[in-house]
Enzyme design. Structure first.
Site, PDB file in Angstrom:
ATOM      1  N   TRP A 130       0.515  -1.225   0.120  1.00 40.42           N
ATOM      2  CA  TRP A 130       0.162  -0.019  -0.011  1.00 40.42           C
ATOM      3  C   TRP A 130       0.802   1.144  -0.033  1.00 40.42           C
ATOM      4  O   TRP A 130       0.218   2.399  -0.092  1.00 40.42           O
ATOM      5  CB  TRP A 130      -0.765  -0.115   1.191  1.00 40.42           C
ATOM      6  N   ASN A 131       2.076   1.059   0.234  1.00 32.72           N
ATOM      7  CA  ASN A 131       2.890   2.410   0.646  1.00 32.72           C
ATOM      8  C   ASN A 131       2.951   3.290  -0.823  1.00 32.72           C
ATOM      9  O   ASN A 131       2.948   4.531  -0.421  1.00 32.72           O
ATOM     10  CB  ASN A 131       4.336   2.250   1.393  1.00 32.72           C
ATOM     11  N   LYS A 154      -2.831  -8.110  -7.245  1.00 33.50           N
ATOM     12  CA  LYS A 154      -3.452  -8.576  -5.823  1.00 33.50           C
ATOM     13  C   LYS A 154      -2.814  -7.552  -5.190  1.00 33.50           C
ATOM     14  O   LYS A 154      -1.688  -7.263  -4.558  1.00 33.50           O
ATOM     15  CB  LYS A 154      -3.072  -9.963  -5.169  1.00 33.50           C
ATOM     16  N   HIS A 155      -3.586  -6.444  -4.863  1.00 32.00           N
ATOM     17  CA  HIS A 155      -2.963  -5.147  -4.113  1.00 32.00           C
ATOM     18  C   HIS A 155      -3.241  -5.197  -2.517  1.00 32.00           C
ATOM     19  O   HIS A 155      -4.016  -6.386  -2.336  1.00 32.00           O
ATOM     20  CB  HIS A 155      -3.647  -3.977  -4.657  1.00 32.00           C
ATOM     21  N   ALA A 156      -2.749  -4.601  -1.796  1.00 32.65           N
ATOM     22  CA  ALA A 156      -2.937  -4.707  -0.226  1.00 32.65           C
ATOM     23  C   ALA A 156      -4.291  -4.269  -0.156  1.00 32.65           C
ATOM     24  O   ALA A 156      -5.050  -3.577  -0.740  1.00 32.65           O
ATOM     25  CB  ALA A 156      -1.881  -3.659   0.391  1.00 32.65           C
ATOM     26  N   GLU A 228      10.751  -7.986  -3.763  1.00 36.20           N
ATOM     27  CA  GLU A 228      11.352  -6.642  -3.286  1.00 36.20           C
ATOM     28  C   GLU A 228      10.564  -6.318  -1.714  1.00 36.20           C
ATOM     29  O   GLU A 228       9.526  -6.241  -1.574  1.00 36.20           O
ATOM     30  CB  GLU A 228      10.681  -5.256  -4.140  1.00 36.20           C
ATOM     31  N   LEU A 229      11.655  -6.764  -0.899  1.00 31.75           N
ATOM     32  CA  LEU A 229      11.098  -6.571   0.534  1.00 31.75           C
ATOM     33  C   LEU A 229      11.633  -5.622   1.178  1.00 31.75           C
ATOM     34  O   LEU A 229      11.789  -4.368   0.818  1.00 31.75           O
ATOM     35  CB  LEU A 229      11.546  -7.942   1.291  1.00 31.75           C
ATOM     36  N   CYS A 262      10.348   1.675   1.668  1.00 29.23           N
ATOM     37  CA  CYS A 262      11.379   0.690   1.637  1.00 29.23           C
ATOM     38  C   CYS A 262      12.871   1.190   1.779  1.00 29.23           C
ATOM     39  O   CYS A 262      13.505   0.880   2.346  1.00 29.23           O
ATOM     40  CB  CYS A 262      11.309  -0.386   0.723  1.00 29.23           C
TER      41      CYS A 262
HETATM   42  P1  NAP Z   1       2.851  -6.842   3.777  1.00 30.24           P
HETATM   43  O1  NAP Z   1       2.109  -7.275   4.725  1.00 30.24           O
HETATM   44  O2  NAP Z   1       4.023  -8.054   3.494  1.00 30.24           O
HETATM   45  O3  NAP Z   1       1.890  -6.777   2.385  1.00 30.24           O
HETATM   46  C1  NAP Z   1       2.199  -6.589   1.065  1.00 30.24           C
HETATM   47  C2  NAP Z   1       1.359  -7.427   0.373  1.00 30.24           C
HETATM   48  O4  NAP Z   1       1.607  -8.899   0.219  1.00 30.24           O
HETATM   49  C3  NAP Z   1      -0.165  -7.234   0.380  1.00 30.24           C
HETATM   50  O5  NAP Z   1      -0.736  -7.118  -0.941  1.00 30.24           O
HETATM   51  C4  NAP Z   1      -0.548  -8.218   1.268  1.00 30.24           C
HETATM   52  O6  NAP Z   1      -1.693  -8.332   1.259  1.00 30.24           O
HETATM   53  C5  NAP Z   1       0.277  -9.190   0.781  1.00 30.24           C
HETATM   54  N1  NAP Z   1       0.569 -10.503   1.609  1.00 30.24           N
HETATM   55  C6  NAP Z   1       0.732 -10.391   3.029  1.00 30.24           C
HETATM   56  N2  NAP Z   1       1.072 -11.547   3.717  1.00 30.24           N
HETATM   57  C7  NAP Z   1       0.942 -12.529   2.653  1.00 30.24           C
HETATM   58  C8  NAP Z   1       1.043 -13.887   2.330  1.00 30.24           C
HETATM   59  N3  NAP Z   1       1.400 -14.729   3.380  1.00 30.24           N
HETATM   60  N4  NAP Z   1       1.241 -14.453   1.206  1.00 30.24           N
HETATM   61  C9  NAP Z   1       0.788 -13.673   0.000  1.00 30.24           C
HETATM   62  N5  NAP Z   1       0.678 -12.298   0.205  1.00 30.24           N
HETATM   63  C10 NAP Z   1       0.633 -11.597   1.367  1.00 30.24           C
HETATM   64  O7  NAP Z   1       3.709  -5.683   3.597  1.00 30.24           O
HETATM   65  P2  NAP Z   1       3.100  -4.105   4.027  1.00 30.24           P
HETATM   66  O8  NAP Z   1       3.557  -4.031   5.616  1.00 30.24           O
HETATM   67  O9  NAP Z   1       1.832  -3.884   3.422  1.00 30.24           O
HETATM   68  O10 NAP Z   1       4.317  -3.173   3.171  1.00 30.24           O
HETATM   69  C11 NAP Z   1       5.611  -2.873   3.894  1.00 30.24           C
HETATM   70  C12 NAP Z   1       6.764  -3.800   3.764  1.00 30.24           C
HETATM   71  O11 NAP Z   1       6.999  -3.653   2.243  1.00 30.24           O
HETATM   72  C13 NAP Z   1       7.966  -2.987   4.263  1.00 30.24           C
HETATM   73  O12 NAP Z   1       8.730  -4.151   4.775  1.00 30.24           O
HETATM   74  C14 NAP Z   1       8.579  -2.265   3.074  1.00 30.24           C
HETATM   75  O13 NAP Z   1       9.888  -2.014   3.462  1.00 30.24           O
HETATM   76  C15 NAP Z   1       8.113  -3.176   1.864  1.00 30.24           C
HETATM   77  N6  NAP Z   1       8.432  -2.601   0.566  1.00 30.24           N
HETATM   78  C16 NAP Z   1       9.341  -2.775  -0.155  1.00 30.24           C
HETATM   79  C17 NAP Z   1       9.645  -2.328  -1.285  1.00 30.24           C
HETATM   80  C18 NAP Z   1      10.829  -2.747  -2.287  1.00 30.24           C
HETATM   81  O14 NAP Z   1      10.904  -2.491  -3.376  1.00 30.24           O
HETATM   82  N7  NAP Z   1      11.889  -3.496  -1.643  1.00 30.24           N
HETATM   83  C19 NAP Z   1       8.927  -1.435  -1.529  1.00 30.24           C
HETATM   84  C20 NAP Z   1       7.759  -0.903  -0.975  1.00 30.24           C
HETATM   85  C21 NAP Z   1       7.742  -1.446   0.428  1.00 30.24           C
HETATM   86  P3  NAP Z   1      -2.876  -7.976   2.419  1.00 30.24           P
HETATM   87  O15 NAP Z   1      -2.883  -6.611   2.467  1.00 30.24           O
HETATM   88  O16 NAP Z   1      -4.011  -8.489   1.893  1.00 30.24           O
HETATM   89  O17 NAP Z   1      -2.437  -8.438   4.007  1.00 30.24           O
END
Ligand code: NAP
Length: 455
Positions: A130-131, A154-156, A228-229, A262
């Site tokens: 979502w960020n 599949k968006h957040a 991309e984590l 991130c």
């Molecule tokens: P998140 O909870 O991992 O959510 C990201 C996406 O993954 C959402 O669409 C979420 O869906 C889905 N998801 C969550 N758990 C899942 C699972 N077990 N299996 C499959 N899909 C799943 O992350 P966030 O808290 O929203 O985002 C913040 C993180 O993203 C931070 O760590 C940030 O650093 C990282 N990030 C990295 C980059 C990069 O380019 N490296 C860029 C931006 C952000 P739901 O919303 O339905 O849970």
């Protein structure tokens, strides 16, 4: 909460959405598979035309799209408008460059003629955070669609209106039905989609647990992934640095998107020679930031996207303070208002064994560390499990060489802000993920690199 728009500035539930049923997902997968068969062979000029039209639509309606983002995840509106424009840029970039990036590449061998040909692989699933609800999607979709793949998003769960708006943009731009679809599904429905034969690869931007879960499912089904984590990027300032420029950039590097990026600078690693002055200037600048309604054009810092993120960052800050870290400014939740607001915070004198050394701080909190010289700076910078970006400030050429060589990160920016740019590859090492987005490397992630040998 399910799939819903909840205004992070007020806590109000604006609109909720039903997740797709298994039958509805089946229809989407079939539509993608069918679209892929004909879409893959369409001429590049046609795809470029549609991609440029998508950019036109983004620019035309930038304010409207920006408001949807700000409503759903709370980023200040000026940043949201900039994000829509940057999304248009990546569309135009690949509309222009895809033909060059995907041109046959001659290779000498024992054949009369041999070369490498890049071909699409089919439907690709993108799981997005979502960020940066527009930018993250467009930086996946522009190269994927130009390469002849079709995309499923599949968006957040907290940005459903952004997700629907993006699909609408591609439809209005003229892309054929099924070239890009938004699936309103929860995280628990992702595994079954990844396992489906019609999905050929997947990419996820988000947290480590989500990435690991997607990659495990993809691995079981022998499918490629790009991840991309998270990151805990260092921002190193050495003695010779231009301090004014470094402090100015430090504020943006930490505060952009309310600190939820991130590649935000999270750990400020300061040479003792300049640490005192840097710290004092940074505190002044943090205290001058305007925290408030993200819809107002002069707001610098809006609310965090969800109550969960607010909880997490506050817990991390309190854990550091409990062990002796000092809050030079901020350090407590803002209890005078509704919504997920957290004040710009600076922590210093942080003892080892606190989350500041191990975890990603996803919010407006700067962590300050003092070191003696470049050796200690590099050692501390590398002492994390993440490896996304690094920003380092020095005017000494020998130091610049060492930093670009020795920092463990997917990107090193000297005397500048770590940022994504369509012309440069973007991605991490270590637990920040693998694979690359953007530039020529990004478009090559989801293609069949076919060897052609002709006698
Ligand atoms: P998140 O909870 O991992 O959510 C990201 C996406 O993954 C959402 O669409 C979420 O869906 C889905 N998801 C969550 N758990 C899942 C699972 N077990 N299996 C499959 N899909 C799943 O992350 P966030 O808290 O929203 O985002 C913040 C993180 O993203 C931070 O760590 C940030 O650093 C990282 N990030 C990295 C980059 C990069 O380019 N490296 C860029 C931006 C952000 P739901 O919303 O339905 O849970």
């Amino acid at each position: 909460m399910g799939i819903a728009t909840v205004n992070p500035a007020t806590g109000e539930l604006v609109k909720s959405f039903d997740a797709l049923t298994d039958e509805e997902i089946e229809v989407c997968l079939e539509t993608a598979a069918k679209a892929s068969v004909s879409y893959r062979y369409l001429p590049m000029e046609k795809k470029s035309e549609w991609m440029n039209r998508a950019a036109d639509i983004l620019e035309r309606d930038a304010k409207r799209f920006a408001k949807i983002m700000t409503l759903e995840m709370g980023k200040p509106i000026k940043g949201a408008i900039a994000e829509v424009k940057k999304s248009a840029w990546v569309c135009r970039f690949y509309a222009e460059k895809a033909a060059e990036f995907l041109a046959d590449l001659p290779a000498e061998s024992d054949a009369s003629r041999s070369f490498v040909r890049y071909q699409p692989i089919g439907p690709v699933l993108a799981v997005m955070p979502w960020n940066f609800p527009f930018w993250q999607v467009f930086r996946f979709a522009a190269p994927a669609l130009m390469a002849g793949n079709v995309g499923l998003l599949k968006h957040a769960s907290n940005v459903p209106q952004c997700a629907l708006a993006v699909a609408e943009i591609f439809r209005e731009a003229g892309f054929p039905e099924g070239a890009f679809q938004t699936l309103l599904v929860g995280a628990s429905q992702v595994a079954q989609i990844v396992a489906d034969d019609r999905i050929k690869a997947a990419t996820l931007t988000g947290s480590e647990p989500a990435g690991a879960s997607l990659a495990a499912q993809a691995g079981k089904n022998l499918k490629k992934t790009v991840l991309e984590l998270g990151g805990s990027d260092p921002f190193i300032v050495l003695e010779s640095a231009d301090l004014e420029a470094a402090v100015e950039t430090a504020v943006t590097a930490r505060m952009l998107n309310n600190g939820q990026s991130c590649i935000a600078a999270k750990r400020f690693i300061l040479d003792e020679a300049i640490a005192g002055e840097f710290q004092q200037k940074l505190v002044e600048k943090f205290q001058a930031l305007k925290v408030g309604d993200p819809m107002l054009p002069d707001t610098d810092v809006g609310p965090l996207a969800t109550p969960g993120i607010l909880e997490d960052i506050d817990k991390q800050v309190q854990a550091c303070r409990a062990k002796g870290a000092k809050a030079l400014t901020g350090g407590q939740r803002l209890s005078d208002r509704p919504g997920n607001f957290y004040p710009p915070t600076i922590l210093a004198d942080i003892p080892r064994g606190t989350p500041a050394y191990e975890e990603e701080f996803f919010g407006p909190v700067a962590l300050l560390f003092r070191v003696r010289g470049i050796d200690e700076a590099i050692e501390l910078a590398n002492s994390t499990s993440f490896g996304l970006g690094a920003s380092a400030w020095t005017t000494d050429a020998a130091e610049q060489d060492r930093l670009t060589l020795e920092l463990e990160a997917g990107a090193v920016f000297i005397n500048g802000l770590v940022k994504s740019d369509p012309r440069l590859p973007f991605g991490g090492i270590k637990r920040s993920g693998y694979g690359r987005e953007l530039s020529i490397q990004g478009i090559h992630e989801f293609v069949n690199v076919k060897t052609v040998w002709i006698k």
